[in-house]
Design a protein around this motif. Structure first.
Motif, short mmCIF file in Angstrom:
data_model
loop_
_atom_site.label_atom_id
_atom_site.label_comp_id
_atom_site.label_asym_id
_atom_site.label_seq_id
_atom_site.Cartn_x
_atom_site.Cartn_y
_atom_site.Cartn_z
N UNK A 65 38.52 30.42 41.88
CA UNK A 65 39.00 29.36 42.76
C UNK A 65 39.39 29.91 44.13
N UNK A 66 40.15 31.02 44.16
CA UNK A 66 40.58 31.60 45.43
C UNK A 66 39.41 32.20 46.21
N UNK A 67 38.52 32.88 45.50
CA UNK A 67 37.34 33.46 46.17
C UNK A 67 36.45 32.34 46.71
N UNK A 68 36.28 31.29 45.92
CA UNK A 68 35.46 30.17 46.36
C UNK A 68 36.06 29.45 47.55
N UNK A 69 37.38 29.26 47.54
CA UNK A 69 38.05 28.59 48.66
C UNK A 69 37.90 29.41 49.95
N UNK A 70 38.04 30.72 49.84
CA UNK A 70 37.89 31.59 51.01
C UNK A 70 36.47 31.50 51.57
N UNK A 71 35.48 31.51 50.67
CA UNK A 71 34.09 31.44 51.10
C UNK A 71 33.80 30.09 51.76
#
Length: 200
Positions: free
Chosen positions: A73-79
């Motif tokens: 979730x955090x990696x996806x949000x950053x991307x």
């Protein structure tokens, strides 16, 4: 056989047709005519893998490992936020993309990496494709669930092919710089909104 197949097809399409980051990316690549076949193949193949994992029961394991979804979730949000910011910058600058299908070798790798990130860094794809479709498939029994998977996979292939190939018919509209500004502004809104929703 027919009922599970059409149930999978309708369920798969209902989940994948919704406007989202991946669809916006495929649409833009299709309009630009940049590595469209590769993008469609990667999206469809990724969906097939995720559908098969869900039907095979991997969703149960994923449901018991919430920490994995938090990281995604955090990696996806950053991307999504970064891609949205780039789209917003293109919209402000009014960058107009050409329609040539020829791109430098490095661009193919960048497009491939971006396409994979849109698919595999999106936690919703695990919730919808692996958990939800896996649960729906289980209701059709041991043999029926694989027909359900076939239907969902067919829906994914049909949708991405139609989106990628059909986008070229919008090319005349996007010969104007203003059209690219509107498209990129819309993509920026979608990406940044999804990033915020992931973290909320």
């Amino acid at each position: 056989m027919i009922l599970p197949l059409f149930s999978g097809l309708s369920a798969g399409l209902s989940l994948i047709v919704a406007i989202g980051a991946q669809n916006a990316f495929v649409l833009r690549q299709g309009i630009q005519r940049s590595h469209v076949a590769m993008v469609v193949a990667v999206c469809a193949a990724s969906d097939l893998v995720l559908i098969l994992l869900g039907v095979a029961g991997i969703g149960v394991l994923l449901d018991r490992a919430p920490a994995a979804l938090v990281v995604i979730r955090w990696a996806g949000a950053a991307f999504l936020f970064a891609y949205g910011a780039l789209a917003a910058r293109r919209a402000v600058r009014g960058e107009q993309m050409d329609h040539s299908g020829d791109r430098p070798g490095g661009a193919r790798g960048a497009v491939l990496g971006t396409c994979l990130a849109f698919t595999w860094l999106n936690p919703h794809v695990y919730l919808d494709t692996v958990l939800l479709l896996g649960s729906l498939a289980a209701a059709h029994g041991e043999s029926g669930r694989w027909w359900f998977a076939a239907g969902a996979g067919l829906g994914s292939i049909a949708w991405f092919t139609a989106l990628g190939a059909g986008a070229r018919f919008l090319a005349p509209v996007f010969r104007r710089r203003a059209a690219w500004r509107v498209l990129d502004a819309g993509i920026a809104v979608v990406m940044i909104t999804l990033a915020v929703l992931l973290l909320s």
